[in-house]
Design an enzyme around this catalytic site. Structure first.
Site, PDB file in Angstrom:
ATOM      1  N   ILE A  48       6.359  -1.346  12.718  1.00  0.00           N
ATOM      2  CA  ILE A  48       5.382  -0.828  13.690  1.00  0.00           C
ATOM      3  C   ILE A  48       4.810  -1.956  14.562  1.00  0.00           C
ATOM      4  O   ILE A  48       4.317  -1.705  15.664  1.00  0.00           O
ATOM      5  CB  ILE A  48       4.250  -0.067  12.939  1.00  0.00           C
ATOM      6  CG1 ILE A  48       3.583   0.952  13.838  1.00  0.00           C
ATOM      7  CG2 ILE A  48       3.254  -1.017  12.305  1.00  0.00           C
ATOM      8  CD1 ILE A  48       2.705   1.942  13.080  1.00  0.00           C
TER       9      ILE A  48
ATOM     10  N   ASN B 262       8.455 -11.314   1.808  1.00  0.00           N
ATOM     11  CA  ASN B 262       7.180 -11.955   1.499  1.00  0.00           C
ATOM     12  C   ASN B 262       6.698 -11.411   0.168  1.00  0.00           C
ATOM     13  O   ASN B 262       6.642 -10.195  -0.018  1.00  0.00           O
ATOM     14  CB  ASN B 262       6.140 -11.622   2.578  1.00  0.00           C
ATOM     15  CG  ASN B 262       6.544 -12.139   3.946  1.00  0.00           C
ATOM     16  OD1 ASN B 262       7.003 -13.277   4.073  1.00  0.00           O
ATOM     17  ND2 ASN B 262       6.397 -11.320   4.971  1.00  0.00           N
TER      18      ASN B 262
ATOM     19  N   GLY C  73       1.786 -13.767   2.247  1.00  0.00           N
ATOM     20  CA  GLY C  73       1.298 -12.785   3.214  1.00  0.00           C
ATOM     21  C   GLY C  73       1.807 -11.375   2.998  1.00  0.00           C
ATOM     22  O   GLY C  73       1.854 -10.586   3.944  1.00  0.00           O
ATOM     23  N   GLN C  74       2.191 -11.040   1.762  1.00  0.00           N
ATOM     24  CA  GLN C  74       2.640  -9.668   1.517  1.00  0.00           C
ATOM     25  C   GLN C  74       1.463  -8.715   1.735  1.00  0.00           C
ATOM     26  O   GLN C  74       0.394  -8.882   1.131  1.00  0.00           O
ATOM     27  CB  GLN C  74       3.181  -9.504   0.086  1.00  0.00           C
ATOM     28  CG  GLN C  74       3.734  -8.104  -0.175  1.00  0.00           C
ATOM     29  CD  GLN C  74       4.333  -7.938  -1.574  1.00  0.00           C
ATOM     30  OE1 GLN C  74       4.222  -8.838  -2.416  1.00  0.00           O
ATOM     31  NE2 GLN C  74       4.967  -6.811  -1.809  1.00  0.00           N
TER      32      GLN C  74
ATOM     33  N   HIS D 114      10.156  -4.688   0.274  1.00  0.00           N
ATOM     34  CA  HIS D 114      10.775  -4.483   1.588  1.00  0.00           C
ATOM     35  C   HIS D 114      11.391  -5.776   2.081  1.00  0.00           C
ATOM     36  O   HIS D 114      10.841  -6.861   1.876  1.00  0.00           O
ATOM     37  CB  HIS D 114       9.780  -3.932   2.607  1.00  0.00           C
ATOM     38  CG  HIS D 114       8.513  -4.726   2.735  1.00  0.00           C
ATOM     39  ND1 HIS D 114       7.479  -4.643   1.810  1.00  0.00           N
ATOM     40  CD2 HIS D 114       8.101  -5.620   3.667  1.00  0.00           C
ATOM     41  CE1 HIS D 114       6.498  -5.437   2.183  1.00  0.00           C
ATOM     42  NE2 HIS D 114       6.846  -6.059   3.312  1.00  0.00           N
TER      43      HIS D 114
ATOM     44  N   HIS E 149      12.534  -7.685   5.496  1.00  0.00           N
ATOM     45  CA  HIS E 149      12.435  -7.705   6.956  1.00  0.00           C
ATOM     46  C   HIS E 149      13.780  -8.194   7.502  1.00  0.00           C
ATOM     47  O   HIS E 149      14.246  -9.278   7.122  1.00  0.00           O
ATOM     48  CB  HIS E 149      11.376  -8.720   7.420  1.00  0.00           C
ATOM     49  CG  HIS E 149       9.971  -8.432   6.970  1.00  0.00           C
ATOM     50  ND1 HIS E 149       9.013  -7.908   7.809  1.00  0.00           N
ATOM     51  CD2 HIS E 149       9.346  -8.622   5.775  1.00  0.00           C
ATOM     52  CE1 HIS E 149       7.864  -7.785   7.157  1.00  0.00           C
ATOM     53  NE2 HIS E 149       8.038  -8.222   5.923  1.00  0.00           N
TER      54      HIS E 149
HETATM   55  P1  AMP Z   1       4.591  -7.758   4.619  1.00  0.00           P
HETATM   56  O1  AMP Z   1       3.554  -8.625   5.237  1.00  0.00           O
HETATM   57  O2  AMP Z   1       5.838  -8.525   4.248  1.00  0.00           O
HETATM   58  O3  AMP Z   1       4.055  -6.937   3.458  1.00  0.00           O
HETATM   59  O4  AMP Z   1       5.067  -6.752   5.755  1.00  0.00           O
HETATM   60  C1  AMP Z   1       4.561  -5.462   5.924  1.00  0.00           C
HETATM   61  C2  AMP Z   1       5.120  -4.965   7.228  1.00  0.00           C
HETATM   62  O5  AMP Z   1       4.946  -3.559   7.292  1.00  0.00           O
HETATM   63  C3  AMP Z   1       4.448  -5.555   8.477  1.00  0.00           C
HETATM   64  O6  AMP Z   1       5.426  -6.226   9.274  1.00  0.00           O
HETATM   65  C4  AMP Z   1       3.857  -4.333   9.178  1.00  0.00           C
HETATM   66  O7  AMP Z   1       3.912  -4.426  10.588  1.00  0.00           O
HETATM   67  C5  AMP Z   1       4.722  -3.215   8.639  1.00  0.00           C
HETATM   68  N1  AMP Z   1       4.110  -1.890   8.645  1.00  0.00           N
HETATM   69  C6  AMP Z   1       2.896  -1.557   8.147  1.00  0.00           C
HETATM   70  N2  AMP Z   1       2.672  -0.244   8.320  1.00  0.00           N
HETATM   71  C7  AMP Z   1       3.788   0.264   8.912  1.00  0.00           C
HETATM   72  C8  AMP Z   1       4.177   1.567   9.364  1.00  0.00           C
HETATM   73  N3  AMP Z   1       3.376   2.633   9.214  1.00  0.00           N
HETATM   74  N4  AMP Z   1       5.389   1.715   9.956  1.00  0.00           N
HETATM   75  C9  AMP Z   1       6.205   0.648  10.117  1.00  0.00           C
HETATM   76  N5  AMP Z   1       5.897  -0.604   9.709  1.00  0.00           N
HETATM   77  C10 AMP Z   1       4.709  -0.793   9.131  1.00  0.00           C
END
Ligand code: AMP
Ligand code: ZN
Length: 114
Positions: free
Chosen positions: A31, A87, A93-94, A100, A102
């Site tokens: 997002i 992460n 920074g998780q 997940h 990236h």
């Molecule tokens: P992390 O910091 O590795 O936990 O990454 C979490 C990721 O989830 C971030 O890059 C956010 O931009 C992404 N994110 C959070 N909410 C959503 C959502 N509703 N749809 C798509 N991506 C999301």
């Protein structure tokens, strides 16, 4: 898990821009993209962190990586290069505690990462 945002995306309780789905794996556009291509690839099974996965669950990660390979091919990222990031925990920074990966592409990436 009821309060997990990615489980809600899997269950279609929250809308997302899905780019791949099968019975075990979901991939959707981030997002808040950090690169021209920024896709999150997740196992549908809720596991908070990669290091929490038990040995019997490790084949799930092979499935996730198979989807990453398919997306790299579909999005034509191989020639220029791309980055896959996980992460884990506070220092890394998780923000979402559902495993997940990236997949980032479409620009140059610096090393070491910030
Ligand atoms: P992390 O910091 O590795 O936990 O990454 C979490 C990721 O989830 C971030 O890059 C956010 O931009 C992404 N994110 C959070 N909410 C959503 C959502 N509703 N749809 C798509 N991506 C999301
Ligand atoms: Zn979850």
């Amino acid at each position: 898990m009821t309060d997990c945002i990615f489980c809600k995306i899997i269950n279609k309780e929250i809308k997302s821009d899905i780019v791949y789905e099968d019975e075990d794996v979901l991939a959707f556009n981030d997002i808040d993209p950090k690169a021209p291509q920024h896709i999150l690839v997740i196992p549908k099974k809720h596991v908070a962190c990669l290091s929490d996965l038990g040995r019997p669950e490790l084949p799930l990660i092979a499935k996730v990586y198979g989807v990453i390979q398919k997306l790299v091919e579909d999005k034509k990222l191989k020639a220029a290069g791309y980055r896959v990031v996980v992460n884990e925990g506070k220092s890394a920074g998780q923000a979402v505690f559902h495993v997940h990966f990236h997949l980032l592409g479409g620009r140059d990436f610096s090393w070491p990462p910030g």
